[in-house]
Design a protein around this motif. Sequence first.
Motif, mmCIF file in Angstrom:
data_model
loop_
_atom_site.group_PDB
_atom_site.id
_atom_site.type_symbol
_atom_site.label_atom_id
_atom_site.label_comp_id
_atom_site.label_asym_id
_atom_site.label_seq_id
_atom_site.Cartn_x
_atom_site.Cartn_y
_atom_site.Cartn_z
ATOM 1 N N ALA A 8 64.213 43.810 98.467
ATOM 2 C CA ALA A 8 64.457 43.746 99.916
ATOM 3 C C ALA A 8 63.621 44.800 100.647
ATOM 4 O O ALA A 8 63.090 44.547 101.741
ATOM 5 N N ILE A 9 63.506 45.983 100.031
ATOM 6 C CA ILE A 9 62.706 47.051 100.640
ATOM 7 C C ILE A 9 61.236 46.644 100.691
ATOM 8 O O ILE A 9 60.538 46.868 101.686
ATOM 9 N N ASP A 10 60.745 46.035 99.609
ATOM 10 C CA ASP A 10 59.357 45.551 99.596
ATOM 11 C C ASP A 10 59.136 44.538 100.716
ATOM 12 O O ASP A 10 58.115 44.560 101.407
ATOM 13 N N TYR A 11 60.107 43.648 100.878
ATOM 14 C CA TYR A 11 59.991 42.614 101.915
ATOM 15 C C TYR A 11 59.965 43.233 103.307
ATOM 16 O O TYR A 11 59.126 42.871 104.150
ATOM 17 N N LEU A 12 60.880 44.178 103.539
ATOM 18 C CA LEU A 12 60.938 44.838 104.854
ATOM 19 C C LEU A 12 59.638 45.580 105.161
ATOM 20 O O LEU A 12 59.141 45.548 106.283
ATOM 21 N N ALA A 13 59.107 46.250 104.145
ATOM 22 C CA ALA A 13 57.879 47.019 104.347
ATOM 23 C C ALA A 13 56.726 46.112 104.771
ATOM 24 O O ALA A 13 55.950 46.443 105.674
ATOM 25 N N LYS A 14 56.638 44.957 104.130
ATOM 26 C CA LYS A 14 55.552 44.022 104.456
ATOM 27 C C LYS A 14 55.811 43.291 105.772
ATOM 28 O O LYS A 14 54.911 43.129 106.596
ATOM 29 N N GLU A 15 57.043 42.869 105.968
ATOM 30 C CA GLU A 15 57.385 42.079 107.163
ATOM 31 C C GLU A 15 57.307 42.908 108.441
ATOM 32 O O GLU A 15 56.822 42.437 109.470
ATOM 33 N N LYS A 16 57.788 44.143 108.375
ATOM 34 C CA LYS A 16 57.843 44.991 109.571
ATOM 35 C C LYS A 16 56.654 45.935 109.691
ATOM 36 O O LYS A 16 56.520 46.631 110.697
ATOM 37 N N GLY A 17 55.805 45.964 108.675
ATOM 38 C CA GLY A 17 54.657 46.851 108.720
ATOM 39 C C GLY A 17 55.047 48.320 108.626
ATOM 40 O O GLY A 17 54.412 49.180 109.221
ATOM 41 N N ILE A 18 56.113 48.593 107.861
ATOM 42 C CA ILE A 18 56.633 49.954 107.736
ATOM 43 C C ILE A 18 56.248 50.518 106.369
ATOM 44 O O ILE A 18 56.299 49.813 105.353
ATOM 45 N N ASP A 19 55.909 51.771 106.337
ATOM 46 C CA ASP A 19 55.569 52.443 105.084
ATOM 47 C C ASP A 19 56.764 52.385 104.131
ATOM 48 O O ASP A 19 57.882 52.780 104.484
ATOM 49 N N LYS A 20 56.527 51.897 102.930
ATOM 50 C CA LYS A 20 57.599 51.739 101.941
ATOM 51 C C LYS A 20 58.257 53.080 101.609
ATOM 52 O O LYS A 20 59.472 53.146 101.382
ATOM 53 N N ASP A 21 57.468 54.146 101.576
ATOM 54 C CA ASP A 21 58.014 55.468 101.258
ATOM 55 C C ASP A 21 59.064 55.901 102.287
ATOM 56 O O ASP A 21 60.037 56.584 101.953
ATOM 57 N N ILE A 22 58.863 55.498 103.538
ATOM 58 C CA ILE A 22 59.834 55.837 104.589
ATOM 59 C C ILE A 22 61.169 55.172 104.293
ATOM 60 O O ILE A 22 62.241 55.772 104.449
ATOM 61 N N LEU A 23 61.115 53.925 103.854
ATOM 62 C CA LEU A 23 62.354 53.197 103.542
ATOM 63 C C LEU A 23 63.043 53.787 102.310
ATOM 64 O O LEU A 23 64.273 53.891 102.270
ATOM 65 N N LEU A 24 62.279 54.183 101.318
ATOM 66 C CA LEU A 24 62.880 54.778 100.117
ATOM 67 C C LEU A 24 63.518 56.121 100.428
ATOM 68 O O LEU A 24 64.590 56.447 99.915
ATOM 69 N N GLU A 25 62.861 56.892 101.301
ATOM 70 C CA GLU A 25 63.448 58.169 101.722
ATOM 71 C C GLU A 25 64.755 57.934 102.472
ATOM 72 O O GLU A 25 65.732 58.684 102.315
ATOM 73 N N ALA A 26 64.774 56.879 103.283
ATOM 74 C CA ALA A 26 65.991 56.546 104.019
ATOM 75 C C ALA A 26 67.115 56.149 103.070
ATOM 76 O O ALA A 26 68.278 56.525 103.252
ATOM 77 N N LEU A 27 66.756 55.400 102.040
ATOM 78 C CA LEU A 27 67.750 54.979 101.055
ATOM 79 C C LEU A 27 68.315 56.182 100.311
ATOM 80 O O LEU A 27 69.532 56.291 100.112
ATOM 81 N N GLU A 28 67.454 57.091 99.915
ATOM 82 C CA GLU A 28 67.920 58.298 99.210
ATOM 83 C C GLU A 28 68.865 59.105 100.100
ATOM 84 O O GLU A 28 69.913 59.583 99.644
ATOM 85 N N ALA A 29 68.504 59.267 101.360
ATOM 86 C CA ALA A 29 69.357 60.019 102.284
ATOM 87 C C ALA A 29 70.708 59.333 102.445
ATOM 88 O O ALA A 29 71.759 59.992 102.520
ATOM 89 N N ALA A 30 70.699 58.010 102.483
ATOM 90 C CA ALA A 30 71.945 57.261 102.638
ATOM 91 C C ALA A 30 72.850 57.431 101.425
ATOM 92 O O ALA A 30 74.072 57.593 101.548
ATOM 93 N N LEU A 31 72.254 57.412 100.249
ATOM 94 C CA LEU A 31 73.048 57.550 99.027
ATOM 95 C C LEU A 31 73.642 58.952 98.898
ATOM 96 O O LEU A 31 74.786 59.115 98.481
#
Length: 365
Positions: A8-31
Motif C-alpha cells: 500500500a505504501i508503494d502504491y501511495l508513493a507512486k500514485e501521489k508522487g510522494i517520497d517513499k521514505d517519508i511514508l515509512l518515517e510516518a509509519l514508524e512514528a505511528a507505531l
Amino acid sequence: MSTQLFDAIDYLAKEKGIDKDILLEALEAALISAYKKNFKSATNVRVELNEETGKMGVFSRKTVVDEVEDTQQELSLEEAKKINPNYQVDDVVEVEVTPKDFGRIAAQAAKQVVTQRVREAERGVIFSEYSDREEDVMTGIIQRKDARFVYVNLGKIEAKLAEAEQMPTEEYYIHDRIKVFVTKVENTSKGPQIYISRSHPGLLKRLFEMEVPEIYDGIVEIKSVAREAGDRSKISVYAPDPEIDPVGSCVGQKGQRVQAIVNELKGEKIDVVEWSEDPTVYVSNALSPSKVVEVLVNEEEKATTVIVPDYQLSLAIGKRGQNARLAAKLTGWKIDIKSESEARDEGLLDEADETYSDNEESLFE
C-alpha cells in the motif's frame, strides 16, 4: 504486519508522487506512538520494519548504568552482561518488546497518522508544483461560485477568484474554461493556497507574451501596462531593432493577435502604443486615439501639459477621464490636458506654431 501494508505504501508513493521514505518515517512514528499510548510506556523505543518479510519489531532502548534509578530508561550492568558480556556502562541495549496483539492496535493508530502524513506530503508536492507558476497564466474550469468567490479548478487544486479580482463586466458560468493570472502561492496550515486574478495588469501582459511570438522571443519588449479591467487598457511596446514595427507585431495581420486577447478578456478595449524615451513622444502616443498638438514637459515635477485640438479635447480626456488616467498610469508622467483655445488664452501656444503630431490610431473607438 503483512506485506500488504508495504504494498500500500508503494502504491501511495507512486500514485501521489510522494517520497517513499517519508511514508515509512510516518509509519514508524505511528507505531512508536501507538506502543507508548496503548501500553502506557515512557520507554525510549525503536521500531524496525522489514519490507521483505512484512514483519515489524518494537525494541526498547535502555542505557547501561551501575545503579538503576529509572527502570523505563536504564538497565543495570549486571543485567546487560547477561544479554551480552561485552556491554559496558553508558552503552545502549536494545531489547525486543513487541506485544503479541500489537499489530491490530498499531494498525488502527498507524492509519490515522500515516493518512495525516500523506496529506501533508501531498500538500508539499502540490505547493512545489504550483509555486513555480506565480505571475503566470493558468487555464482552469469554473466549479462553483458564491457571493464572494468564483472557485476555479486548476488541476490538483481549487483556487478562489475573489470579488475584487474579478472583471466587473464579466459573467462567470459553471464549467466555463477561463485563463487566470496567479498572483501568489502560499503554503498555509490548511494546505497550499493559490491567489488568482482576472483584473491584474499581469494577465494582459502574459496574454500578449502568449499571443505574440516576437514578445516571447524578446524581439519586442513590453514596457508598461495600464489597465481598467473589463473596460479599457493601454500597453506600450518597444523594439530595439528599428526595422521591427512593435505595434504592428502586437496587433497582427488584420488585428488578429490583439483581437484574440480582446476576446479572452470579453471585449476589453486595448490600445497598443509605441514606447519612447522621449516623454513628448511617449505621452503623445499614450493619449491615443487622440491627436496631440504639443507636449510641454516639466522634468523636475515629471509633469506634462498636453495641448490638443479643441474638437479632440473630450476624446483625449476620455469618458470619465479614463483615457488621460490610463495614459498617465502607463507613462508614469502627470498629464494635464488643455484645448488649443485654452492654451492660447494662457499664452502656452504660439498661433504660428501649430504642428500636429501623428499618433498611433486606437484599434477601438
